[in-house]
Design a protein around this motif. Structure first.
Motif, mmCIF file in Angstrom:
data_model
loop_
_atom_site.group_PDB
_atom_site.id
_atom_site.type_symbol
_atom_site.label_atom_id
_atom_site.label_comp_id
_atom_site.label_asym_id
_atom_site.label_seq_id
_atom_site.Cartn_x
_atom_site.Cartn_y
_atom_site.Cartn_z
ATOM 1 N N ILE A 234 0.983 -1.131 -0.155
ATOM 2 C CA ILE A 234 0.139 0.020 0.064
ATOM 3 C C ILE A 234 0.909 1.186 -0.268
ATOM 4 O O ILE A 234 1.879 1.149 0.055
ATOM 5 C CB ILE A 234 -0.972 -0.012 1.322
ATOM 6 N N GLU A 235 0.226 2.216 -0.236
ATOM 7 C CA GLU A 235 1.142 3.699 -0.337
ATOM 8 C C GLU A 235 0.005 4.805 0.290
ATOM 9 O O GLU A 235 -1.085 5.010 -0.151
ATOM 10 C CB GLU A 235 1.358 3.956 -1.778
ATOM 11 N N LYS A 236 0.565 5.329 1.573
ATOM 12 C CA LYS A 236 -0.403 6.216 2.294
ATOM 13 C C LYS A 236 0.268 7.846 2.367
ATOM 14 O O LYS A 236 1.712 7.683 2.424
ATOM 15 C CB LYS A 236 -0.882 5.707 3.493
ATOM 16 N N PRO A 237 -0.596 8.724 2.403
ATOM 17 C CA PRO A 237 0.434 10.095 2.786
ATOM 18 C C PRO A 237 0.929 9.964 4.182
ATOM 19 O O PRO A 237 0.488 9.278 4.971
ATOM 20 C CB PRO A 237 -0.750 11.160 2.846
ATOM 21 N N TYR A 238 2.219 10.447 4.365
ATOM 22 C CA TYR A 238 2.877 10.676 5.789
ATOM 23 C C TYR A 238 2.080 11.405 6.536
ATOM 24 O O TYR A 238 1.236 12.325 6.104
ATOM 25 C CB TYR A 238 4.189 11.265 5.432
ATOM 26 N N PHE A 239 1.932 11.205 7.806
ATOM 27 C CA PHE A 239 1.175 11.797 8.689
ATOM 28 C C PHE A 239 1.992 11.979 10.123
ATOM 29 O O PHE A 239 3.010 11.205 10.374
ATOM 30 C CB PHE A 239 -0.127 11.331 8.650
ATOM 31 N N LEU A 240 1.363 12.819 10.789
ATOM 32 C CA LEU A 240 2.113 12.822 12.369
ATOM 33 C C LEU A 240 1.282 12.209 13.331
ATOM 34 O O LEU A 240 0.070 12.574 13.345
ATOM 35 C CB LEU A 240 2.506 14.306 12.723
ATOM 36 N N SER A 241 1.898 11.537 14.410
ATOM 37 C CA SER A 241 1.161 11.013 15.476
ATOM 38 C C SER A 241 1.581 11.893 16.665
ATOM 39 O O SER A 241 2.913 12.003 16.925
ATOM 40 C CB SER A 241 1.370 9.816 15.663
ATOM 41 N N VAL A 242 1.134 12.809 17.339
ATOM 42 C CA VAL A 242 1.370 13.912 18.294
ATOM 43 C C VAL A 242 0.716 13.496 19.613
ATOM 44 O O VAL A 242 -0.428 13.099 19.810
ATOM 45 C CB VAL A 242 0.817 15.283 17.890
ATOM 46 N N GLU A 243 1.403 13.894 20.619
ATOM 47 C CA GLU A 243 1.060 13.691 21.962
ATOM 48 C C GLU A 243 1.270 15.206 22.669
ATOM 49 O O GLU A 243 2.360 15.633 22.777
ATOM 50 C CB GLU A 243 1.610 12.740 22.800
ATOM 51 N N LEU A 244 0.166 15.634 23.455
ATOM 52 C CA LEU A 244 0.324 17.001 24.251
ATOM 53 C C LEU A 244 0.259 16.710 25.625
ATOM 54 O O LEU A 244 -0.694 16.056 26.056
ATOM 55 C CB LEU A 244 -0.703 17.941 23.974
#
Length: 268
Positions: free
Chosen positions: A250-260
């Motif tokens: 598969i090929e997906k857009p890059y994304f961010l996993s963020v914790e605050l």
């Protein structure tokens, strides 16, 4: 035979080859080469050199035993009661993997923005528009050039990747379990929050905006809490999903996993 193994190890080292696959190849080669020792043992016995022939025969049987154990481990992951590997490992000073784990435990990884109590950290939903996705792709290219972005599925074999997907995950990415961003910061903009980041502060750019924090929309969270960015991990790109009988690319857009991290605002 040892020369062949040494050459194979040298050339495989030039490629990003899964360690389990290497073990499978070495097990087969060792098993085939071991029969040359059996041939030598038989020839020595036939020529009257019984002591040397018996010694070679014992060596053949020991290597055959080790090859069988390796085949069981690398091809089936099974263990047997007559495996003396743990005993040998103990005699030689213990598991090197355990020592490595202990070393890692002694020097824990410290995120770029410091350590936070898990009870004061919430996952945030970070979304990116087309321009932000393009900037994030540039950051990934820079991380890959610096050797920080790997594409070996965390060293997992295909069988282990299937096991991971069997837990309910929709896909697994080539940079599993994700690549921590070296530099990142949180900025309040137009009543919302944006994430800036990159390989360093000089090359940082706007990569995403925060949509929700925990279960709250960002505007409500900003009214009640002081917010601090705790971690940012990059995922996406090439990956695999479960097909009917095998893994499907598969090929997906890059994304961010963020914790605050958060603290409650004082009200007067």
């Amino acid at each position: 035979m040892l020369t062949i193994l040494d050459l194979l190890n040298h050339y495989l080292g030039m490629f990003n080859v899964n360690a389990r696959w290497k073990g499978q190849v070495y097990s087969i080669l060792a098993g085939v080469g071991n029969f040359y020792i059996l041939y030598l043992a038989i020839r020595h016995i036939q020529n009257g050199a019984y002591l040397r022939g018996a010694g070679l025969l014992i060596v053949f049987l020991f290597i055959l035993y080790c090859v069988i154990l390796n085949i069981l481990y690398y091809y089936t992951k099974k263990t047997v009661k007559w495996d003396i590997s743990p005993l040998l490992e103990k005699m030689l000073g213990g598991s090197q993997a355990d020592k490595a784990d202990n070393s890692s435990a002694a020097m824990p990884y410290v995120p770029a923005n410091g350590l936070y109590d898990k009870q004061q950290v919430l996952p945030a939903t970070a979304v990116s528009d087309g321009d932000m996705e393009a900037e994030l792709s540039k950051v990934v290219d820079q991380l890959r050039e610096s050797g920080m972005f790997t594409d070996n599925y965390g060293g997992l074999s295909e069988k282990e990747q299937m096991a991971f997907l069997a837990t309910g995950q929709p896909h697994i990415f080539a940079n599993h379990p994700g690549t921590p961003l070296p530099y990142f910061r949180l900025e309040e903009e137009r009543g919302g929050l944006s994430v800036y980041g990159g390989v360093n502060e000089m090359l940082s750019s706007r990569l995403a905006r925060i949509q929700t924090i925990g279960l709250q929309p960002v505007d409500l969270a900003l009214k009640s809490y002081n917010l601090y960015i705790a971690s940012v991990v990059v995922s996406g790109g090439a990956g695999k999903a479960r097909g009917r009988s095998s893994l499907t690319p598969i090929e997906k857009p890059y994304f961010l996993s963020v914790e605050l991290a958060y603290t409650k605002k004082q009200t007067f």
